[in-house]
Design a protein around this motif. Structure first.
Motif, PDB file in Angstrom:
ATOM      1  N   GLN A   1      36.083  42.233  41.272  1.00 20.02           N
ATOM      2  CA  GLN A   1      36.716  41.474  40.193  1.00 20.02           C
ATOM      3  C   GLN A   1      36.352  42.068  38.836  1.00 20.02           C
ATOM      4  O   GLN A   1      35.191  42.358  38.552  1.00 20.02           O
ATOM      5  CB  GLN A   1      36.257  40.012  40.283  1.00 20.02           C
ATOM      6  CG  GLN A   1      36.998  39.063  39.354  1.00 20.02           C
ATOM      7  CD  GLN A   1      36.872  37.622  39.829  1.00 20.02           C
ATOM      8  OE1 GLN A   1      37.023  37.332  41.011  1.00 20.02           O
ATOM      9  NE2 GLN A   1      36.588  36.711  38.901  1.00 20.02           N
ATOM     10  N   ASN A   2      37.392  42.267  38.011  1.00 13.20           N
ATOM     11  CA  ASN A   2      37.239  42.769  36.645  1.00 13.20           C
ATOM     12  C   ASN A   2      36.661  44.184  36.574  1.00 13.20           C
ATOM     13  O   ASN A   2      35.994  44.551  35.605  1.00 13.20           O
ATOM     14  CB  ASN A   2      36.379  41.814  35.799  1.00 13.20           C
ATOM     15  CG  ASN A   2      37.031  40.459  35.636  1.00 13.20           C
ATOM     16  OD1 ASN A   2      38.240  40.361  35.490  1.00 13.20           O
ATOM     17  ND2 ASN A   2      36.229  39.408  35.673  1.00 13.20           N
TER      18      ASN A   2
ATOM     19  N   CYS B   1      40.511  38.915  36.881  1.00 13.50           N
ATOM     20  CA  CYS B   1      40.297  37.473  36.952  1.00 13.50           C
ATOM     21  C   CYS B   1      41.445  36.700  36.298  1.00 13.50           C
ATOM     22  O   CYS B   1      41.983  37.106  35.268  1.00 13.50           O
ATOM     23  CB  CYS B   1      38.975  37.144  36.262  1.00 13.50           C
ATOM     24  SG  CYS B   1      38.558  35.400  36.246  1.00 13.50           S
TER      25      CYS B   1
ATOM     26  N   PHE C   1      31.717  39.115  37.075  1.00 10.96           N
ATOM     27  CA  PHE C   1      32.380  37.821  37.009  1.00 10.96           C
ATOM     28  C   PHE C   1      31.360  36.776  36.575  1.00 10.96           C
ATOM     29  O   PHE C   1      30.156  36.957  36.738  1.00 10.96           O
ATOM     30  CB  PHE C   1      33.004  37.429  38.353  1.00 10.96           C
ATOM     31  CG  PHE C   1      32.022  37.341  39.504  1.00 10.96           C
ATOM     32  CD1 PHE C   1      31.274  36.195  39.723  1.00 10.96           C
ATOM     33  CD2 PHE C   1      31.862  38.405  40.374  1.00 10.96           C
ATOM     34  CE1 PHE C   1      30.382  36.109  40.784  1.00 10.96           C
ATOM     35  CE2 PHE C   1      30.972  38.336  41.433  1.00 10.96           C
ATOM     36  CZ  PHE C   1      30.224  37.184  41.638  1.00 10.96           C
TER      37      PHE C   1
ATOM     38  N   GLY D   1      34.807  32.268  36.267  1.00 15.82           N
ATOM     39  CA  GLY D   1      35.671  33.251  36.901  1.00 15.82           C
ATOM     40  C   GLY D   1      35.569  33.195  38.410  1.00 15.82           C
ATOM     41  O   GLY D   1      36.568  33.301  39.131  1.00 15.82           O
TER      42      GLY D   1
ATOM     43  N   THR E   1      38.541  32.108  41.249  1.00 17.01           N
ATOM     44  CA  THR E   1      38.889  32.901  42.426  1.00 17.01           C
ATOM     45  C   THR E   1      38.719  32.095  43.702  1.00 17.01           C
ATOM     46  O   THR E   1      39.580  32.116  44.601  1.00 17.01           O
ATOM     47  CB  THR E   1      38.026  34.174  42.478  1.00 17.01           C
ATOM     48  OG1 THR E   1      38.278  34.950  41.295  1.00 17.01           O
ATOM     49  CG2 THR E   1      38.352  35.015  43.697  1.00 17.01           C
TER      50      THR E   1
END
Length: 756
Positions: A42-43, A50, A66, A70, A74
């Motif tokens: 993520q990210n 996100c 994250f 965040g 998810t």
């Protein structure tokens, strides 16, 4: 410090509390297999971006990029819970209106396209072809000016571009989005005063700034990953000064969850050097006090041949400084203290931090934008920065922190009710049509049109519009009078329980789910708060085989609504999103050149900002000093029994999505039905802790608005200010109570009275 009798949280932001918050949601949702892999990527470049806040995705990322919220977003999206047609067979829509926001979303992911059956008062499954055909037929029968195309801040750049194109091919600029509810004041004010509608700072500026001034932004809950660069800045000597009516723990102290040493030892970093609890609506006055101190110190310095002000910058790059200087000098300290709720000494101490700093960044959030005179709030903040040339240099800038993940990007690629902000001539050339030139409807305008019956159709690309807006009671009553309502969503929310004559609820893929089209797995892109563009690709199995992507849904409706046009290739664009990125590049070549080649640039690719280059696209060709006509941004006078209500989001919430009932960072657990007041105000009002009261609107329009069942809870707030949760208290906000320039609802200082 907070009164010992108030509810509060003594721990830091981050730390073990953050990990426990994630674990609690994990246990509640039992997310689908692969969620840990999604979180791990993520990210990060080549990973999934996100769907929560718009904080940047740095090139030099952490092992876990994250934050608590965040991760919750998810887990919430990848839940194993499913909201199927069988659920609606057991529950009428009228029955579901009694459910809480949290419980509605806890039903899980929507799995099938649904049509509202008014006779049965429930949703029934339908085919995609049926839905597209019926929606297209209804839109073709209406005056295009009577339809609204709303977008929340989540949809990708690709979907947003086609959605805006669809609205204009249909015949209107009625493209309000969630920015209208939060940061539209930013777009209007910054465009006016520096010629660019977004912030000028970039991520790297936080590694070289000497001071950061915060106004009305709750980093700990709304953009927790921001705490990492703040902590780094403090450790290298940067000083942070915070102005906020509420003491938010994220700007007081933090423990980095990714630091084993800090986690094991409990070693906190103190974030703010000064924390000033300005009165709600008192920011113009506070900023005036800072500017007054800067001028006084410049007077002292000039007597010895030096200068605090950057006079070369002021002379070369700004307009109207002399008038602004005269206004500041003529404003009495007594008025500044009264309107800000702060002492002269406190303001001068904060102002001295600014005087001594060579490079300053100004951060703000909705505490400035959601005021009747929010434009003047931002104008005054820019004034302060201009005095020392703190725009257009490394380590400086004005930096609004945006909320939803792509709310800024949507405006960049054409979702705007303001036709002057969109290259309509270029669109006409590319797609062979005559673009509408009439200004479209803002969120407030759209609401007014629904109330008076001039809006006949509403298409919602994500979001929870009916719950997020002011005037909730009247809007819920008026909503069913529309002919057509369409909601595109991943989960059930309250907006889906109010329907027009013809109504569809269309389930879409989440950003974390694989989007497989004719050309293969698709990439989507988003823009962060620093104007950097990031690619996102997902690998998780969709929640249902019946889901379509947001882009495919928009294209499906458009095909059934619009006449054939050889230059408008909905099927081709749906099959390969890279072709949509080619369109974006052709429409905005300066900002999106080589778009497809740059989608996975580490840290994103920067689309540029003229004001950062000290190119001022304003009426004067220079940065503008503005002159506020009042020191209060609240827009109403204080009177006996009238309070300034501040609406808040909890630590367990993102926008209207309520993950649970733990507002850990404020020490409030198990409830959202609270009225927060200082102990002294509770005593003054003759109330007691734990007493259940109501709030009524005290606006001057004479209209009755009421929310009851609120438990009086002692909390550290300035005198005259009370607080409670959004969106539960939105019914108290009049539709007319908004920023005078942008029409952003003014929910950070709402006139109310307490009803016992």
């Amino acid at each position: 410090m907070a009164d010992q009798d108030t509810v509060k949280y003594d721990g830091p932001a981050g730390g073990w509390g953050s990990l426990r918050g994630i674990t609690r949601i994990f246990g509640k949702e039992w997310p689908t297999p692969g969620v840990l892999d999604t979180l791990a990527h993520q990210n990060k470049p080549g990973g999934f971006m996100c769907t929560s806040c718009a904080w940047t995705k740095p090139a030099n990322h952490n092992a876990f990029e994250f934050c608590e919220n965040g991760a919750k977003a998810t887990l919430w999206e990848l839940t194993t819970r499913r909201c199927t047609p069988d659920f609606f067979a057991k529950h009428t829509v009228s029955e579901l209106r009694d459910w809480t926001d949290h419980d509605l979303e806890q039903t899980g992911r929507l799995t099938h396209p649904l049509r509202y059956d008014r006779e049965l008062d429930t949703y029934v499954a339908c085919s995609w072809d049926e839905a597209f055909s019926a929606i297209g037929r209804e839109l073709k029968s209406l005056d295009p000016k009577s339809a609204v195309f709303y977008a929340s801040g989540r949809a990708s750049l690709e979907t947003s571009y086609l959605y805006a194109l669809f609205a204009r091919l249909y015949g209107n600029n009625n493209l309000p989005d969630s920015s209208n509810m939060c940061h539209e004041t930013t777009s209007v004010a910054l465009k006016k005063v520096i010629g660019a509608p977004v912030g000028t700072s970039v991520y790297e500026d936080f590694s070289t700034c000497d001071a950061i001034f915060f106004f009305g932004q709750n980093t700990g809950s709304n953009s927790p990953r921001f705490l990492h660069p703040l902590q780094d800045a403090v450790k290298r000597g940067c000083r942070i000064v915070t102005f906020n009516p509420v003491r938010e723990r994220g700007l007081e102290a933090m423990i980095n969850p990714q630091s084993p040493t800090e986690m094991l030892t409990g070693q906190e970093t103190q974030i703010s050097s000064y924390y000033l609890q300005v009165k709600a609506g008192g920011d113009i006055a506070a900023l005036m006090g800072l500017c007054k101190h800067v001028l006084a110190k410049d007077d002292e310095a000039r007597s010895s041949g030096r200068s605090v002000l950057d006079r070369d910058f002021i002379d070369q790059h700004t307009h109207d400084f002399e008038a602004f200087e005269q206004l500041v000098r003529s404003t009495p300290w007594e008025q500044i203290e009264h309107e800000s709720g702060l002492t002269r000494d406190a303001l001068e101490q904060a102002g001295q931090v600014y005087v001594e700093a060579e490079r300053v960044i100004g951060i703000y959030g909705m505490g400035l934008t959601q005021q009747v005179h929010g434009f003047d709030n931002i104008g005054m903040f820019v004034n302060l920065l201009l005095m020392k040339g703190n725009i257009g240099r490394d380590g400086t800038g004005i930096s609004p922190v945006r909320g939803h993940s792509n709310v800024q990007g949507q405006r960049t690629v054409g979702i705007s009710e303001k036709p002057e902000l969109v290259p309509l001539d270029r669109l006409e050339e590319m797609f062979g049509f005559t673009a509408p030139r009439e200004k479209g409807l803002t969120t407030v305008d759209a609401c007014q049109g629904i109330l008076d019956g001039t809006v006949k159709a509403f298409i919602g690309l994500g979001g929870n519009f009916v719950r997020a807006i002011p005037e909730q009671g009247a809007m819920e009553e008026a909503w069913p009078r529309m002919r057509l309502t369409v909601q595109i969503a991943t989960k059930l929310n309250r907006s889906h329980l109010f329907n027009g004559d013809i109504a569809y609820l269309l389930p879409c893929l989440g950003r974390s789910e694989e989007d497989l089209q004719e050309a293969g797995p698709q990439i989507v892109t988003i823009e962060d708060t620093f104007s950097c563009i990031h690619g996102s690709i997902a690998k998780r199995k969709p929640a249902s085989e019946h889901l379509k992507s947001e882009l495919a849904i928009v294209a499906g409706i458009a095909k059934e609504t619009l006449a054939p046009n050889p230059k408008v290739r909905w099927d081709e664009w749906t099959g390969d999103y890279s072709k949509v990125r080619d369109l974006i590049e052709a429409t905005y070549p300066d900002q999106f050149h080589d778009f497809n080649a740059r989608v996975f640039t580490p840290g994103g690719f920067y689309r540029g900002n003229s004001a950062r280059e000290r190119i001022w696209k304003t009426e004067s060709g220079k940065a503008e000093f503005t002159l506020p006509k009042q020191l209060s941004a609240a827009g109403f006078a204080d009177s006996a029994g009238r309070y300034r209500l501040i609406t808040l989001r909890s630590n367990d919430q993102f926008n209207t999505t309520v993950y649970g009932y733990s507002d850990r960072l404020r020490g409030i657990e198990g409830t959202r039905s609270v009225l927060l007041m200082s102990p002294s105000e509770i005593r003054k009002a003759g109330l007691r802790e734990g007493q259940v009261v109501g709030l009524s609107s005290d606006a001057d329009d004479g209209r009755k608005r009421y929310v009851g069942g609120l438990t009086v809870t002692p909390f550290d707030l300035p005198n005259g200010c009370i607080a409670g949760y959004y969106p539960e208290l939105n019914p108290l906000i009049p539709l007319s109570h908004h920023d005078q320039h942008s029409k952003t609802p003014a929910s950070k200082a709402v006139p109310v009275q307490i009803v016992t």
